[in-house]
Design an enzyme around this catalytic site. Structure first.
Site, PDB file in Angstrom:
ATOM      1  CE1 TYR A 223      44.071  46.331  34.453  1.00 30.41           C
ATOM      2  CE2 TYR A 223      42.439  47.537  35.725  1.00 30.41           C
ATOM      3  CZ  TYR A 223      43.695  47.459  35.157  1.00 30.41           C
ATOM      4  OH  TYR A 223      44.582  48.500  35.301  1.00 30.41           O
TER       5      TYR A 223
ATOM      6  CG  ASP B  58      38.915  43.196  42.264  1.00 32.27           C
ATOM      7  OD1 ASP B  58      38.394  44.150  42.882  1.00 32.27           O
ATOM      8  OD2 ASP B  58      39.746  43.341  41.346  1.00 32.27           O
TER       9      ASP B  58
ATOM     10  CE  LYS C 201      36.393  50.800  39.197  1.00 33.87           C
ATOM     11  NZ  LYS C 201      36.922  51.656  38.145  1.00 33.87           N
TER      12      LYS C 201
HETATM   13  N1  HOZ Z   1      40.170  50.605  35.393  1.00 34.11           N
HETATM   14  C1  HOZ Z   1      39.233  51.447  34.747  1.00 34.11           C
HETATM   15  C2  HOZ Z   1      38.393  50.724  33.781  1.00 34.11           C
HETATM   16  N2  HOZ Z   1      37.938  49.472  34.137  1.00 34.11           N
HETATM   17  C3  HOZ Z   1      39.881  52.561  34.001  1.00 34.11           C
HETATM   18  C4  HOZ Z   1      40.118  53.707  34.841  1.00 34.11           C
HETATM   19  C5  HOZ Z   1      40.405  54.993  34.081  1.00 34.11           C
HETATM   20  O1  HOZ Z   1      40.922  54.943  32.972  1.00 34.11           O
HETATM   21  O2  HOZ Z   1      40.107  56.036  34.592  1.00 34.11           O
END
Ligand code: HOZ
Length: 438
Positions: free
Chosen positions: A151, A246, A274
């Site tokens: 993802y 990534d 992050k």
């Molecule tokens: N992309 C995040 C999980 N892999 C989710 C982010 C969220 O829902 O805060």
């Protein structure tokens, strides 16, 4: 769900959820927060401190979600809070360059092996979207290879057989994403170089680059098999394509220099997010000068943002990375993640519940299934999601908050001291024992 999800203990979360659903789609601003992977009411969080969060009904939890990775020092770390306060007092945004951006960029250049220049954006999605544009601008080609189960945020071109919420909800590729935007997205199987070679054989002069999570983190944690990342590097070199790591999730989570330092493979472009924002919204794409100088205003590849390099996010990121680099901190973090996963593994064996565990640095997963370490989305989707839901709610009842989906990672923070970890392991023993009687 065949077991009954506890709902009566969360009346305030329930009423906030009801209210939220009237004005926010599904009551959430990001789908995995809706608890569709585990059932029941999403917990509305009131506050966090150190390893803990408190929900709106006043329950305290040991938190292994940690805002999905950024909070590597724990919640409301004093140095981060102080840095943000000081920055806010001086003004929250200028739309002009600041000293803080240089300091954070210099820190990243110093830490991540392949990086000589950094461009800050506001989210991981923006980072990966811009990285694709850059790879296309540099090579003059259009096709991109991504991997099933990886993802990279919700940009159209990357929302193809994606992990994270897309996998959790079992969605086909999203409506609204046009065939036009995805016709240049080619999908290969994670950890399977043959599937990548087949795509290069078919389109030898058309592939701009490969984008990969160097450790899969959005289908649960799936480590690269030996030779996979090296093989991607060699294929990119052979076909003059660019390799994009990534590292939004792995950056400062699997090694202080990212996955590229851990596995000693240099990508051409790195995306970050992050941890570099210490819990504030941020993203970045980065790489060697020769590639990054294609970005405007030096080069012709356009990308911009009103809040990019925002002083609050830069301050929180700097405070976080400074604390992480202090002597002994990294080893402590990894030792704690190791102790936690080892303790949970023992609890599962004692209870006779079949699980497969993965961990790289401070990221880990517990898959409810038998067999070997998973290497692809095909492997992890065999996991028993109903059992995961049982585990999730069993741990919630005992004051421990893991990700509300089998297909997400767990994260360790520096605030999770030995006592907190031992309490988690005790809770795991109780929960898994209870599950073994199901
Ligand atoms: N992309 C995040 C999980 N892999 C989710 C982010 C969220 O829902 O805060």
């Amino acid at each position: 769900m065949t077991f009954s999800v506890p709902t009566s203990s969360f009346p305030t979360s329930q009423s906030l959820y009801d209210r939220a659903r009237r004005v926010i789609p599904g009551g959430v601003n990001s789908p995995v927060r809706a608890f569709r992977g585990v059932g029941g009411t999403p917990l509305f969080i009131e506050r966090g401190a150190g390893p803990y969060v408190w929900d709106a009904d006043g329950h305290q939890y040991i938190d292994y979600v940690l805002s999905w990775g950024p909070l590597i020092l724990g919640h409301a770390h004093p140095q981060v809070v102080d840095a943000v306060k000081r920055a806010a007092e001086r003004g929250t945004s200028f739309g002009a360059p600041t000293r803080l951006e240089i300091e954070l960029a210099e820190m990243i250049v110093d830490m991540i092996p392949s990086v000589e220049m950094v461009r800050f954006v506001n989210s991981g999605t923006e980072a990966t979207m811009s990285a694709l544009r850059l790879a296309r601008a540099v090579t003059g080609r259009e096709k991109i290879i991504k991997f099933e189960g990886c993802y990279h945020g919700h940009a159209d071109a990357l929302l193809v057989r994606a992990g994270s919420g897309v996998a959790t909800l079992g969605l086909p590729d999203s409506p609204g994403v046009t065939q036009g935007t995805t016709q240049d997205t080619l999908v290969a199987r994670y950890n399977d170089l043959t599937s990548v070679e087949a795509l290069f054989d078919r389109y030898p002069d058309e592939i701009a680059g490969i984008i990969v999570e160097p450790v899969g983190g959005n289908m649960g944690v799936v480590p690269p098999v030996p030779g996979f990342l090296e093989g991607l590097r060699a294929l990119c070199d052979r076909y003059a394509a660019l390799l994009i790591f990534d590292e939004v999730m792995t950056g400062f989570r699997v090694h202080l220099g990212g996955a590229q330092a851990l596995y000693n493979v240099r990508p051409d472009i790195t995306t970050l997010g992050k941890v570099i924002g210490g819990g504030l919204p941020v993203g970045a794409y980065a790489g060697p000068r020769a590639i990054m100088e294609h970005v405007a205003p030096v080069g012709a590849m356009y990308q911009a943002g009103t809040l990019s390099g925002n002083p609050l996010a830069m301050s929180a990121g700097l405070a976080t990375l400074r604390a992480l680099r202090e002597p002994g901190v990294w080893d402590t973090l990894v030792a704690r993640a190791e102790r936690l996963t080892q303790g949970i593994g023992q609890a599962a064996r004692d209870a006779g519940v079949p699980v497969v565990q993965t961990r790289v640095g401070t990221m880990f997963s517990l898959f409810f299934m038998d067999g070997d370490t998973p290497t692809s989305w095909d492997d992890v989707k065999r996991a028993d999601t109903e059992r995961y839901a049982r585990w999730f709610w069993g741990m919630i009842e005992r004051g421990v908050y893991f990700a509300p989906s089998q297909f997400e990672a767990g994260f360790m923070s520096l605030a999770h001291d030995d006592g907190v970890i031992e309490r988690t392991i005790e809770a795991a023993h109780e929960t898994l024992k209870e599950m073994s009687n199901d």
